[in-house]
Design a protein around this motif. Sequence first.
Motif, PDB file in Angstrom:
ATOM      1  N   ILE A  25       0.995  -1.137   0.138  1.00 33.01           N
ATOM      2  CA  ILE A  25      -0.013   0.003   0.027  1.00 33.01           C
ATOM      3  C   ILE A  25       1.045   1.251  -0.004  1.00 33.01           C
ATOM      4  O   ILE A  25       1.658   1.731   1.249  1.00 33.01           O
ATOM      5  CB  ILE A  25      -1.006  -0.036   1.219  1.00 33.01           C
ATOM      6  N   SER A  26       0.721   2.042  -1.050  1.00 33.75           N
ATOM      7  CA  SER A  26       1.576   3.128  -1.200  1.00 33.75           C
ATOM      8  C   SER A  26       0.453   4.261  -0.970  1.00 33.75           C
ATOM      9  O   SER A  26      -0.009   4.314  -0.216  1.00 33.75           O
ATOM     10  CB  SER A  26       2.328   3.246  -2.702  1.00 33.75           C
ATOM     11  N   SER A  27       0.489   5.400  -1.840  1.00 36.99           N
ATOM     12  CA  SER A  27      -0.550   6.426  -1.673  1.00 36.99           C
ATOM     13  C   SER A  27      -0.614   7.087  -2.964  1.00 36.99           C
ATOM     14  O   SER A  27       0.565   7.707  -3.629  1.00 36.99           O
ATOM     15  CB  SER A  27       0.099   7.390  -0.554  1.00 36.99           C
ATOM     16  N   ALA A  28      -1.760   7.734  -3.379  1.00 36.60           N
ATOM     17  CA  ALA A  28      -1.844   8.398  -4.371  1.00 36.60           C
ATOM     18  C   ALA A  28      -1.349   9.893  -4.258  1.00 36.60           C
ATOM     19  O   ALA A  28      -1.177  10.729  -5.281  1.00 36.60           O
ATOM     20  CB  ALA A  28      -3.385   8.400  -4.948  1.00 36.60           C
ATOM     21  N   SER A  29      -0.872  10.124  -3.018  1.00 39.11           N
ATOM     22  CA  SER A  29      -0.321  11.607  -2.704  1.00 39.11           C
ATOM     23  C   SER A  29       0.858  11.480  -3.174  1.00 39.11           C
ATOM     24  O   SER A  29       1.727  12.539  -3.318  1.00 39.11           O
ATOM     25  CB  SER A  29      -0.515  11.775  -1.104  1.00 39.11           C
ATOM     26  N   ALA A  30       1.574  10.281  -3.800  1.00 41.20           N
ATOM     27  CA  ALA A  30       2.758  10.537  -4.225  1.00 41.20           C
ATOM     28  C   ALA A  30       3.007  10.910  -5.757  1.00 41.20           C
ATOM     29  O   ALA A  30       4.106  11.415  -6.213  1.00 41.20           O
ATOM     30  CB  ALA A  30       3.367   8.742  -4.210  1.00 41.20           C
ATOM     31  N   TYR A  31       1.797  11.103  -6.309  1.00 42.57           N
ATOM     32  CA  TYR A  31       1.795  11.467  -7.463  1.00 42.57           C
ATOM     33  C   TYR A  31       2.207  12.999  -7.732  1.00 42.57           C
ATOM     34  O   TYR A  31       1.961  13.751  -6.700  1.00 42.57           O
ATOM     35  CB  TYR A  31       0.398  11.271  -8.312  1.00 42.57           C
ATOM     36  N   GLN A  32       2.821  13.345  -8.848  1.00 41.75           N
ATOM     37  CA  GLN A  32       3.511  14.654  -8.871  1.00 41.75           C
ATOM     38  C   GLN A  32       2.426  15.800  -8.317  1.00 41.75           C
ATOM     39  O   GLN A  32       1.269  15.913  -8.691  1.00 41.75           O
ATOM     40  CB  GLN A  32       3.211  14.968 -10.452  1.00 41.75           C
ATOM     41  N   LYS A  33       3.139  16.774  -7.841  1.00 38.88           N
ATOM     42  CA  LYS A  33       2.538  17.902  -7.085  1.00 38.88           C
ATOM     43  C   LYS A  33       3.791  19.092  -7.097  1.00 38.88           C
ATOM     44  O   LYS A  33       4.770  18.911  -7.022  1.00 38.88           O
ATOM     45  CB  LYS A  33       2.387  17.911  -5.760  1.00 38.88           C
ATOM     46  N   PRO A  34       3.303  20.018  -7.733  1.00 40.07           N
ATOM     47  CA  PRO A  34       1.851  20.399  -8.436  1.00 40.07           C
ATOM     48  C   PRO A  34       1.670  19.633  -9.800  1.00 40.07           C
ATOM     49  O   PRO A  34       2.667  19.171 -10.424  1.00 40.07           O
ATOM     50  CB  PRO A  34       1.947  21.993  -8.729  1.00 40.07           C
ATOM     51  N   LEU A  35       0.623  19.176  -9.957  1.00 43.40           N
ATOM     52  CA  LEU A  35       0.257  18.399 -11.089  1.00 43.40           C
ATOM     53  C   LEU A  35       0.298  19.170 -12.419  1.00 43.40           C
ATOM     54  O   LEU A  35      -0.141  20.194 -12.572  1.00 43.40           O
ATOM     55  CB  LEU A  35      -1.223  17.725 -11.009  1.00 43.40           C
ATOM     56  N   SER A  36       0.925  18.402 -13.502  1.00 42.54           N
ATOM     57  CA  SER A  36       0.748  19.090 -14.680  1.00 42.54           C
ATOM     58  C   SER A  36      -0.629  18.899 -15.466  1.00 42.54           C
ATOM     59  O   SER A  36      -0.832  19.546 -16.404  1.00 42.54           O
ATOM     60  CB  SER A  36       2.148  18.549 -15.650  1.00 42.54           C
ATOM     61  N   ASN A  37      -1.112  17.960 -14.880  1.00 40.05           N
ATOM     62  CA  ASN A  37      -2.564  17.488 -15.629  1.00 40.05           C
ATOM     63  C   ASN A  37      -3.393  16.849 -14.450  1.00 40.05           C
ATOM     64  O   ASN A  37      -2.892  15.726 -13.741  1.00 40.05           O
ATOM     65  CB  ASN A  37      -2.391  16.491 -16.782  1.00 40.05           C
ATOM     66  N   TYR A  38      -4.506  17.263 -14.273  1.00 39.52           N
ATOM     67  CA  TYR A  38      -5.519  16.819 -13.223  1.00 39.52           C
ATOM     68  C   TYR A  38      -5.910  15.477 -13.583  1.00 39.52           C
ATOM     69  O   TYR A  38      -6.196  14.724 -12.422  1.00 39.52           O
ATOM     70  CB  TYR A  38      -6.774  17.682 -13.133  1.00 39.52           C
ATOM     71  N   HIS A  39      -5.902  15.102 -14.650  1.00 37.23           N
ATOM     72  CA  HIS A  39      -6.135  13.474 -14.969  1.00 37.23           C
ATOM     73  C   HIS A  39      -5.016  12.659 -14.562  1.00 37.23           C
ATOM     74  O   HIS A  39      -4.076  12.669 -15.433  1.00 37.23           O
ATOM     75  CB  HIS A  39      -6.616  13.494 -16.241  1.00 37.23           C
ATOM     76  N   ILE A  40      -5.315  11.742 -13.540  1.00 33.99           N
ATOM     77  CA  ILE A  40      -4.158  11.147 -13.053  1.00 33.99           C
ATOM     78  C   ILE A  40      -4.276   9.591 -13.608  1.00 33.99           C
ATOM     79  O   ILE A  40      -5.237   8.968 -13.262  1.00 33.99           O
ATOM     80  CB  ILE A  40      -4.182  10.890 -11.627  1.00 33.99           C
ATOM     81  N   THR A  41      -3.281   8.812 -14.227  1.00 35.37           N
ATOM     82  CA  THR A  41      -3.030   7.574 -14.503  1.00 35.37           C
ATOM     83  C   THR A  41      -1.861   6.994 -13.804  1.00 35.37           C
ATOM     84  O   THR A  41      -1.173   7.827 -13.014  1.00 35.37           O
ATOM     85  CB  THR A  41      -2.875   7.563 -16.059  1.00 35.37           C
ATOM     86  N   GLU A  42      -1.633   5.736 -13.642  1.00 36.48           N
ATOM     87  CA  GLU A  42      -0.343   5.223 -13.006  1.00 36.48           C
ATOM     88  C   GLU A  42       0.894   5.630 -13.749  1.00 36.48           C
ATOM     89  O   GLU A  42       1.884   5.391 -13.152  1.00 36.48           O
ATOM     90  CB  GLU A  42      -0.594   3.698 -13.101  1.00 36.48           C
TER      91      GLU A  42
END
Length: 339
Positions: free
Chosen positions: A97-114
């Motif tokens: 179990i990781s976390s979706a908070s690990a995705y790029q911040k700030p986001l370059s695109n609000y649409h998030i894929t793996e």
Amino acid sequence: MKALFIGGTGTISTAITRKLATMPEWEVYVLNRGNRNDALPASIKTIKADINDEAAVAEQLKGMTFDCVCEFIGFEPAHVERDFRLFNGKTKQYLYISSASAYQKPLSNYHITESTPLSNPHWLYSRNKIACEEFLTKMYRENGFPITIVRPSHTYDERSIPLGVHGKNGSWQVAKRMLEGKSVIIHGDGTSLWTMTHNSDFAKGYIGLMGNIHAIGESFHITSDERLTWNQIYQTIANCLGVELKACHVSSEFLNSVGPDYDFEGSLIGDKANSVVFDNSKLKRIVPEFCATTRFDQGIAKTIANVLAHPELQKEDKEFDEWCDKVIAAQEQAKQLFR
């Protein structure tokens, strides 16, 4: 099929153990210190141990092998390094179990894929999760360690009301402010998009990945497809409480600057202040039966009813309450300067 859960009694894992207890093909063991095991279904087998005592755990698990080892409380690289030593060659699949908070911040695109980059300079928690993922991926590539990485976003259950801005004792104090007719703080202007996932829906996706050969070496997020603004989230909670929502919108940057005790740089700037829309198509290809069916207004109604019925879940936070009053008063005073 035999599974070992490390942890097993948290918001996410509780729903999974409940569901697996109804599936006779699964034999489930839970390894933890036993502090909350009274809530586990009777069919779940328990192993009382501190996972951080590696030698003792290795002795208790001696001779045991598993189809799945499910890690729910691995927060630092040292935790997954320990797990590799304990379970390499002893499990057909290791789910982290990781976390979706690990995705790029700030986001370059609000649409998030793996495939969205992993980068969060604002939150140590997220950076540690990224480091854990990097170690596990290296062990998969170099040693064939059969990993599956799962990234939850904001997942809730019946024990706590999910919110954006709250104190150290959880969200009850915000609900209490609503019930008392006081204003509550919503970060930003409340129009950014967010995703709330009920833990029972998360469990459907997670169980679909367990023992799934197509999940080995892959990463997945598991979320609802419902998108809500923070204004809608707070309004829905107020509706369930039967009160008028008195919202005070405050900049996330300002909250971070005046609330150092609450780590708003991580939880807001590095997470909830960003609009997020998760694409679950990868999960649905691997687990075609997955569908999140608990709409937020339905799930939160049950949560609020349960919290109101159980005083032990109503943890007051007077310090946070006073802080909210100060922030709201300061904003009102600032408005007066221009009138």
